[in-house]
Scaffold this motif. Sequence first.
Motif, PDB file in Angstrom:
ATOM      1  N   MET A 305      -1.272  11.198   5.374  1.00  0.00           N
ATOM      2  CA  MET A 305      -2.588  11.283   4.729  1.00  0.00           C
ATOM      3  C   MET A 305      -2.456  11.411   3.213  1.00  0.00           C
ATOM      4  O   MET A 305      -3.158  10.729   2.455  1.00  0.00           O
ATOM      5  CB  MET A 305      -3.347  12.482   5.287  1.00  0.00           C
ATOM      6  N   THR A 306      -1.536  12.267   2.764  1.00  0.00           N
ATOM      7  CA  THR A 306      -1.371  12.469   1.321  1.00  0.00           C
ATOM      8  C   THR A 306      -0.913  11.191   0.641  1.00  0.00           C
ATOM      9  O   THR A 306      -1.427  10.819  -0.430  1.00  0.00           O
ATOM     10  CB  THR A 306      -0.356  13.597   1.063  1.00  0.00           C
ATOM     11  N   MET A 307       0.050  10.492   1.255  1.00  0.00           N
ATOM     12  CA  MET A 307       0.554   9.262   0.651  1.00  0.00           C
ATOM     13  C   MET A 307      -0.546   8.198   0.568  1.00  0.00           C
ATOM     14  O   MET A 307      -0.678   7.506  -0.451  1.00  0.00           O
ATOM     15  CB  MET A 307       1.734   8.733   1.463  1.00  0.00           C
ATOM     16  N   VAL A 308      -1.342   8.071   1.624  1.00  0.00           N
ATOM     17  CA  VAL A 308      -2.418   7.073   1.623  1.00  0.00           C
ATOM     18  C   VAL A 308      -3.442   7.389   0.541  1.00  0.00           C
ATOM     19  O   VAL A 308      -3.915   6.500  -0.182  1.00  0.00           O
ATOM     20  CB  VAL A 308      -3.071   7.007   3.011  1.00  0.00           C
ATOM     21  N   LEU A 309      -3.794   8.671   0.384  1.00  0.00           N
ATOM     22  CA  LEU A 309      -4.780   9.043  -0.633  1.00  0.00           C
ATOM     23  C   LEU A 309      -4.250   8.802  -2.047  1.00  0.00           C
ATOM     24  O   LEU A 309      -4.965   8.271  -2.907  1.00  0.00           O
ATOM     25  CB  LEU A 309      -5.165  10.511  -0.456  1.00  0.00           C
ATOM     26  N   VAL A 310      -2.986   9.187  -2.298  1.00  0.00           N
ATOM     27  CA  VAL A 310      -2.407   8.954  -3.627  1.00  0.00           C
ATOM     28  C   VAL A 310      -2.291   7.458  -3.890  1.00  0.00           C
ATOM     29  O   VAL A 310      -2.580   6.978  -5.004  1.00  0.00           O
ATOM     30  CB  VAL A 310      -1.039   9.652  -3.736  1.00  0.00           C
ATOM     31  N   MET A 311      -1.885   6.698  -2.893  1.00  0.00           N
ATOM     32  CA  MET A 311      -1.803   5.240  -3.044  1.00  0.00           C
ATOM     33  C   MET A 311      -3.166   4.644  -3.369  1.00  0.00           C
ATOM     34  O   MET A 311      -3.286   3.767  -4.245  1.00  0.00           O
ATOM     35  CB  MET A 311      -1.242   4.629  -1.765  1.00  0.00           C
ATOM     36  N   SER A 312      -4.209   5.130  -2.705  1.00  0.00           N
ATOM     37  CA  SER A 312      -5.559   4.610  -2.955  1.00  0.00           C
ATOM     38  C   SER A 312      -6.014   4.904  -4.381  1.00  0.00           C
ATOM     39  O   SER A 312      -6.704   4.083  -4.999  1.00  0.00           O
ATOM     40  CB  SER A 312      -6.542   5.225  -1.951  1.00  0.00           C
ATOM     41  N   VAL A 313      -5.630   6.079  -4.902  1.00  0.00           N
ATOM     42  CA  VAL A 313      -5.997   6.433  -6.276  1.00  0.00           C
ATOM     43  C   VAL A 313      -5.393   5.444  -7.261  1.00  0.00           C
ATOM     44  O   VAL A 313      -6.018   5.094  -8.278  1.00  0.00           O
ATOM     45  CB  VAL A 313      -5.538   7.874  -6.589  1.00  0.00           C
ATOM     46  N   PHE A 314      -4.196   4.949  -6.977  1.00  0.00           N
ATOM     47  CA  PHE A 314      -3.549   4.008  -7.887  1.00  0.00           C
ATOM     48  C   PHE A 314      -4.022   2.572  -7.671  1.00  0.00           C
ATOM     49  O   PHE A 314      -4.316   1.854  -8.628  1.00  0.00           O
ATOM     50  CB  PHE A 314      -2.027   4.063  -7.715  1.00  0.00           C
ATOM     51  N   VAL A 315      -4.102   2.142  -6.418  1.00  0.00           N
ATOM     52  CA  VAL A 315      -4.331   0.721  -6.162  1.00  0.00           C
ATOM     53  C   VAL A 315      -5.782   0.320  -6.406  1.00  0.00           C
ATOM     54  O   VAL A 315      -6.045  -0.814  -6.853  1.00  0.00           O
ATOM     55  CB  VAL A 315      -3.908   0.365  -4.723  1.00  0.00           C
ATOM     56  N   THR A 316      -6.738   1.213  -6.153  1.00  0.00           N
ATOM     57  CA  THR A 316      -8.147   0.826  -6.258  1.00  0.00           C
ATOM     58  C   THR A 316      -8.559   0.476  -7.689  1.00  0.00           C
ATOM     59  O   THR A 316      -9.074  -0.629  -7.930  1.00  0.00           O
ATOM     60  CB  THR A 316      -9.046   1.933  -5.684  1.00  0.00           C
ATOM     61  N   LEU A 396       3.813   1.300  -2.457  1.00  0.00           N
ATOM     62  CA  LEU A 396       2.817   0.767  -1.529  1.00  0.00           C
ATOM     63  C   LEU A 396       1.572   0.281  -2.268  1.00  0.00           C
ATOM     64  O   LEU A 396       0.875  -0.619  -1.784  1.00  0.00           O
ATOM     65  CB  LEU A 396       2.440   1.827  -0.505  1.00  0.00           C
ATOM     66  N   ALA A 397       1.284   0.866  -3.436  1.00  0.00           N
ATOM     67  CA  ALA A 397       0.161   0.365  -4.231  1.00  0.00           C
ATOM     68  C   ALA A 397       0.440  -1.057  -4.687  1.00  0.00           C
ATOM     69  O   ALA A 397      -0.454  -1.923  -4.655  1.00  0.00           O
ATOM     70  CB  ALA A 397      -0.082   1.288  -5.425  1.00  0.00           C
ATOM     71  N   ILE A 398       1.674  -1.334  -5.133  1.00  0.00           N
ATOM     72  CA  ILE A 398       2.028  -2.705  -5.536  1.00  0.00           C
ATOM     73  C   ILE A 398       1.995  -3.626  -4.332  1.00  0.00           C
ATOM     74  O   ILE A 398       1.556  -4.784  -4.414  1.00  0.00           O
ATOM     75  CB  ILE A 398       3.411  -2.705  -6.199  1.00  0.00           C
ATOM     76  N   LEU A 399       2.447  -3.117  -3.181  1.00  0.00           N
ATOM     77  CA  LEU A 399       2.476  -3.939  -1.967  1.00  0.00           C
ATOM     78  C   LEU A 399       1.069  -4.351  -1.548  1.00  0.00           C
ATOM     79  O   LEU A 399       0.849  -5.491  -1.104  1.00  0.00           O
ATOM     80  CB  LEU A 399       3.174  -3.149  -0.860  1.00  0.00           C
ATOM     81  N   ALA A 453      -6.037  -2.352   2.556  1.00  0.00           N
ATOM     82  CA  ALA A 453      -4.888  -1.736   1.894  1.00  0.00           C
ATOM     83  C   ALA A 453      -4.469  -0.460   2.608  1.00  0.00           C
ATOM     84  O   ALA A 453      -3.269  -0.220   2.838  1.00  0.00           O
ATOM     85  CB  ALA A 453      -5.235  -1.447   0.436  1.00  0.00           C
ATOM     86  N   VAL A 454      -5.438   0.368   2.980  1.00  0.00           N
ATOM     87  CA  VAL A 454      -5.124   1.621   3.668  1.00  0.00           C
ATOM     88  C   VAL A 454      -4.499   1.350   5.029  1.00  0.00           C
ATOM     89  O   VAL A 454      -3.522   2.000   5.426  1.00  0.00           O
ATOM     90  CB  VAL A 454      -6.404   2.470   3.809  1.00  0.00           C
ATOM     91  N   ALA A 455      -5.050   0.376   5.762  1.00  0.00           N
ATOM     92  CA  ALA A 455      -4.520   0.062   7.085  1.00  0.00           C
ATOM     93  C   ALA A 455      -3.072  -0.403   7.008  1.00  0.00           C
ATOM     94  O   ALA A 455      -2.228   0.000   7.819  1.00  0.00           O
ATOM     95  CB  ALA A 455      -5.386  -1.012   7.752  1.00  0.00           C
ATOM     96  N   ARG A 456      -2.756  -1.235   6.017  1.00  0.00           N
ATOM     97  CA  ARG A 456      -1.379  -1.706   5.902  1.00  0.00           C
ATOM     98  C   ARG A 456      -0.452  -0.606   5.404  1.00  0.00           C
ATOM     99  O   ARG A 456       0.659  -0.447   5.902  1.00  0.00           O
ATOM    100  CB  ARG A 456      -1.298  -2.905   4.964  1.00  0.00           C
ATOM    101  N   ALA A 457      -0.899   0.173   4.423  1.00  0.00           N
ATOM    102  CA  ALA A 457      -0.037   1.213   3.853  1.00  0.00           C
ATOM    103  C   ALA A 457       0.280   2.291   4.875  1.00  0.00           C
ATOM    104  O   ALA A 457       1.408   2.796   4.928  1.00  0.00           O
ATOM    105  CB  ALA A 457      -0.710   1.823   2.628  1.00  0.00           C
ATOM    106  N   ALA A 458      -0.702   2.664   5.697  1.00  0.00           N
ATOM    107  CA  ALA A 458      -0.476   3.732   6.677  1.00  0.00           C
ATOM    108  C   ALA A 458       0.550   3.341   7.733  1.00  0.00           C
ATOM    109  O   ALA A 458       1.216   4.206   8.295  1.00  0.00           O
ATOM    110  CB  ALA A 458      -1.794   4.112   7.343  1.00  0.00           C
ATOM    111  N   ALA A 462       9.355   0.224   6.352  1.00  0.00           N
ATOM    112  CA  ALA A 462      10.576  -0.268   5.699  1.00  0.00           C
ATOM    113  C   ALA A 462      10.699   0.162   4.237  1.00  0.00           C
ATOM    114  O   ALA A 462      11.733   0.711   3.844  1.00  0.00           O
ATOM    115  CB  ALA A 462      10.653  -1.792   5.828  1.00  0.00           C
ATOM    116  N   PRO A 463       9.683  -0.042   3.377  1.00  0.00           N
ATOM    117  CA  PRO A 463       9.862   0.373   1.979  1.00  0.00           C
ATOM    118  C   PRO A 463       9.953   1.882   1.815  1.00  0.00           C
ATOM    119  O   PRO A 463      10.637   2.374   0.915  1.00  0.00           O
ATOM    120  CB  PRO A 463       8.631  -0.200   1.278  1.00  0.00           C
TER     121      PRO A 463
END
Length: 550
Positions: A305-316, A396-399, A453-458, A462-463
Amino acid sequence: MKDWFKSGSPWIWLTAGAVALCVLAVAGVLWISAARGLTHFWPRAVAETTFRDGERQVRVIGELRDTEEVAVRRLREAGFQIDTQAAFVDRVLIKLGNRDLTGQDFRWYPRPLLGELSYPQDILTVERHEWGNAYGHLKAVKEAEQIVAEGATAWPALVERVQRAQRLFAEIYRIEKFDIGDINYRIEQLRLRQRKAELRGELTDALKADLERQREALQAQFTTLQERLQRLRDDIGRDTVVLEVADGSDIEIKLALVADVYRPNAMSVAEKIGHYFRKAWEFLRDDPREANTEGGIFPAIFGTMTMVLVMSVFVTPFGIMAAIYMREYARQGPLIRIIRISVNNLAGVPSIVYGVFGLGFFVYLLGGNIDRLFYPEALPAPTFGTPGLLWASLTLAILTLPVVIVATEEGLARVPRSVREGSLALGATKAETLLRTVLPMASPAMMTGLILAVARAAGEVAPLMLVGVVKLAPALPIDGYPPFIHLDRKFMHLGFHIYDVGFQSPNVEAARPVVYATALLLVVLIMVLNLTAIYLRNRLREKYRGLEGV
């Protein structure tokens, strides 16, 4: 027939059939995961039988886990003496437990060589913090090597003492993890403060003496806690339970090592239901143990959950700003077309490539320079120059960035030109038109990009194996110490947990139901995130529906 093909009806039916197959496939995955994962928490009956091993009869105690048909020829080649004319017979997988005694947790038995199954009510299932389950007949309860209860009075005495041991174990865990952990954190901060002063040439005798006084005070607290811990360990180690195991011998298990104990053959339906929900809650709440095959998965849930939220803050914001520039401001020409093609191609790059990029660029280059500039007192131990939550989220934000850019661009393209012209005609600037009119109408498309993006990142694994995820994290990425969100820490992830338990576990059969339960939870988590975003998207769509036809 020719007119039918021209009408397009066959393609409509093919599309509908493909959608139906996809729905059935998803439903099948969910059904298999639920059927094999959710049953993991139900208390299984423990059977007692005999096994004919050559000329001798061996008693067997354990849980019946699986049955399959196998060729008699294969069993005879394996050394089993089976007297039957049939070509195939059943064999049964029994969880024997008592791994510290037998060396194996599961074993297959040919059904013709097993005797009649019985289910004595006095058989115990003892869940231990180490070595898995133990099975056996309850003989006695001891305190300081003296029998305090046996026979009919043994079970009530055991329940009472197990509850007491669990309370003491929880107190020991709290002291070790929080109280002593807090002291260790403060001592480390004093060390870093002294090292930082040394590097700056500001370490005076007065500062050094002050740091030493604080260190001695913390050390005194640590000594007091250690003495208290020792008293608790002595107290929790006084009680033992005596079991008669399958080979007829008696073993003693310290209640300090017991996570739970119950009599599955004597439980009523209501007791089994209560046990089921209690174990399901422990699975969601507790930390893992036994190489992640037992216990809970809360750190993995929290880390995901934490990783997805931090990723969303960057990618959005970056994805939306890139799409706005390419659609609203950039001159449409060959360069922008090349950029769009590149963005679309990036969506097809294997995820492990992003992991290698994140390891080299974020971890080694950026992280190493950040450590040298801002954390020299911690060197050579890295702070940001090692895989962690921040680098995993950025990778994951770049991905997922191409997904957000494409979805946002499509949303901006669907906003009618007349809306822009009407806003400009009323005196609004281009920026005001964009912020107050165009972006609100394109917000459902932005939410669609975020959902994807959230569905794929969660679900990516591999990365993350290269840039931050670990088998067992020593601490959560969020705690009560400043700056509270520790982006430099490693974390656990549900996807990697599934991979680790399913393919790296030394006890495959014990790990299998945990894999299914974790996979089901990951799917449910992604569905919850997606449904939340879909709800917000639909609200935005309804709000601006009236402007679509302008």
